[in-house]
Design a protein around this motif. Structure first.
Motif: not given
Ligand code: CFM
Ligand code: HCA
Length: 534
Positions: A85, A185, A262, A345-346, A482
């Motif tokens: 990650r 989460h 996030c 998710g963000s 990611h």
């Molecule tokens: Fe939040 Fe993330 Fe994301 Fe996430 Fe993820 Fe990620 Fe992601 Mo990969 S916590 S939601 S579960 S910002 S690991 S650091 S990159 S999917 S958009």
């Protein structure tokens, strides 16, 4: 766009098409239509999603460097999550604990699956303790643990008592606990809140003290934010959880504000800390130079201190010219180009800010596992139906702490801040910011991604490692949002510059024109009308 929507679902069996249609939405930022989200993926569809264990162990707990994270399960669950990650960390001295490069697993075998694995787990905890004497050991359950009924919580309690000076706690984050990483989460938030936050009551020092929630230091993002905080005189008490330590998180309740980057992964923590300790939270965004400036202003407004406001303005004025200079150089080459973002998710929301700074339009975007509030805004929360999958995850009953509840702002002060336009405890989601008629797709399937690319031929597609090479074989550059393709940081002012340069290199690289996409190859009949796209 309605034709595009038809095109995406027409090959599906009727029942599947009906279900997918609810997650493929033509945006209208004025009305904000409902998006079906956080529901099970149809079996057989190739999804981008991962599992609960990934969301709990990999995402939320993984970045804290001095917890020994033991995975209770078969070795594959650990091996395939080992350092993938890219969350970075910076111990203060070479002697400080840092377990991030390690991979701890109970390596369950058939015998443990048949006769139970608790004994092996306790031996593993003892072994990790004897080797490292860590402050904390966390246990993560993989699928078989739940299936055979090993009690990781009882084992953790027993070992915590036995070891005395080590905080041992477990997570029931079996991969199947929910429909995606998102369940993990929530499980992680509950565990961190129950077992860590509030354990250390050393008063934190500083005039403007905050916690940064939902920032995981991918590619060094947190380092850039820390640099900016330091420059403006903001004290970062705890980070959840990029570049963090156990001590920080245990002391987090002494801060006066939580800022959330996030929202998806950590909004639970913001709400629980508000109820228990009286700390309000604010959604901010440090992805994008303009968003960074805006977020700093929001923080200064919250603290309401003239000196801090002036300092924030001075830092923005100092940092902006170098950002502007790079935009001016690059913009003529990126302006008018199109992007698609299908991530987590963000980030599918936040990175639209960076693209718009480059004059690029997001024609379609979606999350892998976010909920309706991340699309439509938190106003829809009361309308979200609780289904069997969400019921599976514990909602902690949180009450005001008899000793430590201390409202940082009075009701009247909060109202006054809201009047000034400050969104306290709020998030208005991705759709409000996207253009009318852009496409919003939740849990995009592989098939749908190929169709979207054929139809729109975007200049860049943003997703993850599973999508990368398939998309690039279609002649479209794929930017991993990611892992950042091992680039970054992309936050703050320095990060924005890094991003502009990386995107310029990708969208203006002539190599993509040398690849024949499937629809360009003779006789395959896949040539979809570009006229759909307006
Ligand atoms: Fe939040 Fe993330 Fe994301 Fe996430 Fe993820 Fe990620 Fe992601 Mo990969 S916590 S939601 S579960 S910002 S690991 S650091 S990159 S999917 S958009
Ligand atoms: C995860 C982690 C991941 C995967 C990234 C990818 C990450 O979901 O378990 O698929 O490229 O950011 O490392 O989201």
């Amino acid at each position: 766009p309605s034709q595009v929507r038809e095109e995406l679902i027409q090959k599906y069996p009727a029942k599947v098409a009906k279900k997918r249609a609810k997650s493929i939405i033509i945006n209208d930022p004025e009305i904000i239509p409902e998006v079906q989200a956080n529901v099970r993926t149809v079996p057989g569809i190739i999804t981008q999603r991962g599992c609960s264990y990934a969301g709990c162990k990999g995402v939320v707990l993984g970045p804290t460097r001095d917890i020994v994270n033991i995975v209770h399960g078969p070795i594959g669950c650990s091996f395939y999550a080992w350092l993938t990650r890219r969350n970075q960390t910076r111990p203060e001295t070479l002697l400080d604990e840092n377990y991030i490069p390690y991979c701890f697993s109970t390596d369950m075998q058939e015998e443990n699956i048949v006769f139970g694995g608790e004994k092996k787990l306790k031996i593993a905890i003892q072994e990790a303790y004897d080797l490292f004497h860590p402050k904390s050991i966390a246990i993560f359950s993989t699928c078989p643990v739940g299936l055979i009924g090993d009690d990781v919580h009882a084992a953790s309690r027993e070992m915590k008592e036995k070891l005395g000076d080590c905080n041992v706690f477990g997570f029931s984050c079996e991969g199947y606990r929910g429909v995606s990483q998102s369940a993990g989460h929530h499980i992680a938030n509950n565990g961190v809140f129950k077992h860590m936050v509030g354990r250390n009551n050393t008063p934190s020092v500083g005039k403007f003290k905050l916690n940064l929630l939902g920032e995981y230091n991918i590619g060094g993002d947190a380092f850039e934010i820390e640099r900016i905080f330091k420059k403006v005189g903001i004290t970062l008490v705890a980070s959840f959880s990029g570049n963090s330590t156990v001590g920080q998180i245990e002391n987090a309740h002494t801060a006066d504000l939580n800022v959330i980057l996030c929202h998806r992964s950590i909004n639970y923590m913001g709400d629980m800390m508000e109820t228990k300790y009286g700390i309000p939270w604010m959604k901010i965004n440090f992805v994008g130079a303009e968003s960074t400036a805006k977020s700093l202003r929001k923080i200064a407004e919250y603290f309401g201190d003239e000196e801090l406001k002036a300092k924030v303005e001075a830092v923005i004025a100092e940092e902006t010219p170098k950002v502007k200079a790079v935009i001016e150089e690059i913009l003529p080459r990126t302006k008018g180009k199109t992007a698609m973002l299908f991530v987590g998710g963000s980030r599918a929301h936040h990175y639209q800010d960076l693209f718009s700074e480059l004059g690029m339009t997001t024609v379609a975007a979606g999350y892998e596992f976010a909920h309706r509030d991340d699309y439509e805004g938190r106003d829809v929360l009361p309308k979200i139906k609780i289904d069997a999958d969400s019921k599976n995850i514990e909602e902690l009953k949180v009450v005001a702490d008899p000793d430590f509840f201390n409202p940082r702002k009075t009701e009247a002060e909060l109202e006054a801040l809201k009047e000034k336009g400050l969104e306290i405890n709020g998030y208005s989601g991705m759709m409000k910011q996207m253009t009318s008629k852009s496409l919003v797709v939740d849990d995009l399937s592989h098939y749908e991604s190929e169709k979207l690319i054929e139809i729109y031929k975007p200049d860049i597609f943003c997703a993850g490692i599973k999508e990368k090479y398939v998309v690039q074989k279609m002649g479209i550059p794929l930017k991993q949002l990611h892992s950042y393709d091992y680039g970054g940081p992309y936050t703050g002012f320095e990060g924005a510059i890094n991003f502009y340069r990386d995107i310029d290199r990708m969208v203006n690289n002539p190599v993509w024109k040398l690849i024949k996409a499937p629809w360009e190859k003779a006789g395959n009949g896949a040539g979809l009308a570009a006229s759909y796209v307006t």
